[in-house]
Design an enzyme around this catalytic site. Structure first.
Site, PDB file in Angstrom:
ATOM      1  N   GLU A   1       0.877  -1.162   0.000  1.00  0.00           N
ATOM      2  CA  GLU A   1       0.000   0.000   0.000  1.00  0.00           C
ATOM      3  C   GLU A   1       0.917   1.215   0.000  1.00  0.00           C
ATOM      4  O   GLU A   1       1.853   1.283   0.800  1.00  0.00           O
ATOM      5  CB  GLU A   1      -0.877   0.049   1.258  1.00  0.00           C
ATOM      6  CG  GLU A   1      -1.816   1.243   1.204  1.00  0.00           C
ATOM      7  CD  GLU A   1      -2.529   1.562   2.524  1.00  0.00           C
ATOM      8  OE1 GLU A   1      -2.117   1.039   3.572  1.00  0.00           O
ATOM      9  OE2 GLU A   1      -3.495   2.339   2.476  1.00  0.00           O
TER      10      GLU A   1
ATOM     11  N   ARG B   1       5.872 -12.376   9.301  1.00  0.00           N
ATOM     12  CA  ARG B   1       6.585 -11.151   8.965  1.00  0.00           C
ATOM     13  C   ARG B   1       7.881 -11.095   9.752  1.00  0.00           C
ATOM     14  O   ARG B   1       8.072 -11.783  10.746  1.00  0.00           O
ATOM     15  CB  ARG B   1       5.713  -9.943   9.276  1.00  0.00           C
ATOM     16  CG  ARG B   1       5.344  -9.850  10.736  1.00  0.00           C
ATOM     17  CD  ARG B   1       4.602  -8.553  11.117  1.00  0.00           C
ATOM     18  NE  ARG B   1       4.515  -7.578  10.085  1.00  0.00           N
ATOM     19  CZ  ARG B   1       3.375  -7.016   9.691  1.00  0.00           C
ATOM     20  NH1 ARG B   1       2.248  -7.368  10.260  1.00  0.00           N
ATOM     21  NH2 ARG B   1       3.372  -6.095   8.760  1.00  0.00           N
TER      22      ARG B   1
ATOM     23  N   LYS C   1       4.727   0.418  10.248  1.00  0.00           N
ATOM     24  CA  LYS C   1       4.718   1.683   9.522  1.00  0.00           C
ATOM     25  C   LYS C   1       4.233   2.810  10.426  1.00  0.00           C
ATOM     26  O   LYS C   1       4.695   3.933  10.318  1.00  0.00           O
ATOM     27  CB  LYS C   1       3.784   1.580   8.307  1.00  0.00           C
ATOM     28  CG  LYS C   1       4.398   0.927   7.094  1.00  0.00           C
ATOM     29  CD  LYS C   1       3.507   1.195   5.889  1.00  0.00           C
ATOM     30  CE  LYS C   1       3.797   0.246   4.747  1.00  0.00           C
ATOM     31  NZ  LYS C   1       2.802   0.378   3.666  1.00  0.00           N
TER      32      LYS C   1
END
Length: 551
Positions: A32, A256, A266
């Site tokens: 994204e 992850r 983020k």
RNA sequence: UGCCCCGUGGUGUAACUGGCAACACGUCUGACUCUGGAUCAGAAGAGUUCAGGUUCGACCCCUGACGGGGCAGCCA
């Protein structure tokens, strides 16, 4: 570099054996564009592009740009730059927003099938009707609208007749499902916002859960690799493609990346930037790809890292030491050696002729003879590293102290004859010594053994440079919890002015990497320019003395 | 307390699909060295969360427990 086998490759091997996708392997990296990529994304990039490369398949770069309120062109540009820098080239550059029209038609299909409906509940009510983790939800009062009414309302949503938040399009699945994702999830929300690519063409935007799976389907992705938190969403994605009767990609989830002494979300990275804890997304202390690049990491070292950490479904935290090992592995083989003194201490060779200068030959890289040699000027007055002299040496100290002999790299063996001190502070401000002319490197007498070898820079020829010494951003292995910022390392950056470097460095350009002998690897900062050089310390050398001294 | 995922040396991954655990990082020795770098040689360190079960035999299969993580955005 042979890729390590992992469970995803096993799945692919089996699919290939079963001829599941006509032998195709099609992956994608779907970020994204709402922030900069970090080392965790690098893991995913290496995985997806690596799979395509090794199985002779294709990998797309697809931006999942379904939320115009958070996404920006700046990010889509940086993401492309970072992927390329890592050494990968996408088959196609795509955007979920390319599929907005197709997605809309799919939604109409579901409405016609009685599998989606327009809901007038507001956000709070939807949450209320959703139930809880342990209790089932209840049906929305709008759940049983007619197909005609739903079609009409949905069309009017698209046409901008309703304000933000007033209605949604929802999938009609099961409000009592133990999987919350199946409790009539929202497919479209009304958002009168300008999209960075589609502008004002739309005022309804698809939710990620609705857009993602269909985008994969449209691209005929075979193995849709994503992170663990989407495992619970897989049944929903499967439901969508099955109800639509379209191509069905296989989603595979992996854990992850977590790294010690840093944060990876983020949200937190953005906060560090906004709160000024770092100087930007590309601050060399950031785990962002742009930060690592500015710090001096090479793409090769990051790819090696991705290969060595492997891929699994078990959540884990990788020791930064592994990343640094990959870094040194590359830098040791590729970085030119130079001499630079970070904290200068003047050294005067009493018996060396005044004004005399010699050009001594130095090896550029002992690991790679093809990198050649260079000349380094030597003279009577030099700078050595402050920490390389001790008036009263501790045990196992191999460096210079009164009466002791050491080698000056590529030059002579010297012997300390005394010091000059600042009268007020008693600090040693100059070291005096004599040299033995017979011991110049290459001469027969040079084979004499001495304990230590020091790097040095000729004072008259030195170029002044500034150096940024970076250390870990956090003091604890796993900065977590609400107070994660409390563990920020206040000393993560030390700025050194007027360091002394050998003249070779005068023309160094941004991104050039060097090893400052005995000190570490350094990279020319992006803001550096000739006459005002700035170096970032990428990583120190392995330092066994530091270890001894600590204990 | 509903559903889902996970549990192998300090750390990250392996174990040819059931034959008593391998590699890397880290740690510690020693050798070598004009970078206390690099390199080389070697060592310590897990009996695979636990308890049952299936089996001649289980890290691999089954059951249960325990532990960790994820999920109640009109974020992704």
């Amino acid at each position: 570099m042979p890729e390590r086998k992992n469970f995803i490759r096993e799945v692919i091997d089996n699919d290939l054996k079963a001829n599941k996708y006509e032998g195709r392997v099609q992956t994608r990296f779907p970020p994204e564009p709402n922030g900069y990529l970090h080392i965790g994304h690098a893991k995913s990039i290496c995985l997806n592009f690596g799979l395509a490369r090794d199985y002779k398949g294709k990998c797309n770069l697809r931006f999942d740009d379904t939320n115009p309120t958070k996404e920006e062109m700046e990010y889509v540009e940086s993401i492309q730059e970072d992927v390329r820098w890592l050494g990968f080239e996408w088959d196609k550059l795509l955007y979920a927003s390319d599929y907005f029209e197709q997605l809309f038609e799919y939604a109409v299909q579901l409405i016609k099938k009685g599998k989606a409906y327009v809901c007038d509940l507001n956000a709070d009510k939807i949450r209320e009707y959703r139930g809880t983790l342990t209790e089932p939800g209840k049906d929305s009062p709008y759940r049983n609208r007619s197909v005609e009414e739903n079609l009409d309302l949905f069309m009017r949503m698209r046409n901008g007749e309703f304000p933000d938040g007033s209605r949604t399009l929802r999938a009609k699945i099961d409000m009592a499902s133990p999987n919350l994702n199946m409790r009539d999830p929202v497919m479209y929300r009304i958002l009168h916002a300008t999209h960075h690519r589609t502008g004002d063409a739309w005022c309804i935007y698809p939710m990620y859960d609705w857009a993602h799976g269909q985008s994969d389907s449209i691209e005929r992705i075979t193995h849709s690799v994503c992170t663990l938190e989407f495992t619970d969403h897989r049944p929903l994605y499967d439901w969508f493609v099955e109800e639509l009767g379209v191509y069905h990609p296989q989603q595979i989830e992996f854990a992850r990346l977590n790294l010690t002494y840093t944060v990876m979300s983020k949200r937190k990275l953005l906060q560090l930037v906004e709160d000024g804890n770092v100087k930007g997304w590309d601050d060399p202390r950031m785990p962002t790809i742009s930060g690592l690049r500015r710090r001096g990491y090479s793409p090769e070292s990051i790819r090696l890292f991705a290969d060595r950490i492997g891929v699994s479904r078990a959540e884990s935290t990788v020791d930064v030491a592994l990343l640094e090992d990959c870094l040194r592995d590359y830098l040791n083989k590729h970085a030119s050696r130079v001499m630079a003194v970070l904290r200068p201490l003047k050294l005067v060779i009493e018996n060396y002729p005044d004004g005399g200068v010699e050009e001594l030959e130095a090896v550029n890289n002992p690991e790679d003879a093809s990198m050649g040699t260079r000349k380094v000027p030597f003279s009577k007055v030099l700078y050595i590293e402050k920490e390389d002299f001790r008036e009263t040496p501790p045990k196992k100290y191999f460096r210079l102290s009164p009466g002791v002999e050491v080698r000056l790299r590529y030059a002579y063996i010297i012997k300390c004859t005394g010091v000059v001190k600042d009268e007020k502070t008693d600090e040693v401000i100059e070291v005096r010594c004599t040299y033995d002319p017979e011991t110049r490197s290459g001469l027969p007498q040079s084979s004499r053994k001495v304990k230590g070898t020091l790097h040095w820079v000729s004072a008259a020829h030195a170029v002044n440079v500034n150096v940024n010494l970076y250390d870990r951003l956090f003091n604890v292995e796993n900065p977590g919890g609400d107070n994660w910022k409390d563990s920020i390392n206040p000393n993560s950056l030390e700025v050194l002015k007027d360091c002394k470097a050998e003249p070779t460095l005068a023309t160094a350009k941004p991104q050039d990497r060097f090893q400052f002998e005995r000190m570490g690897y350094f990279c020319v900062d992006n803001d550096s320019r000739e006459g005002s050089l700035v170096f970032n310390r990428t990583v120190t050398l392995r330092d066994t003395w530091a270890k001894i001294e600590k204990s």
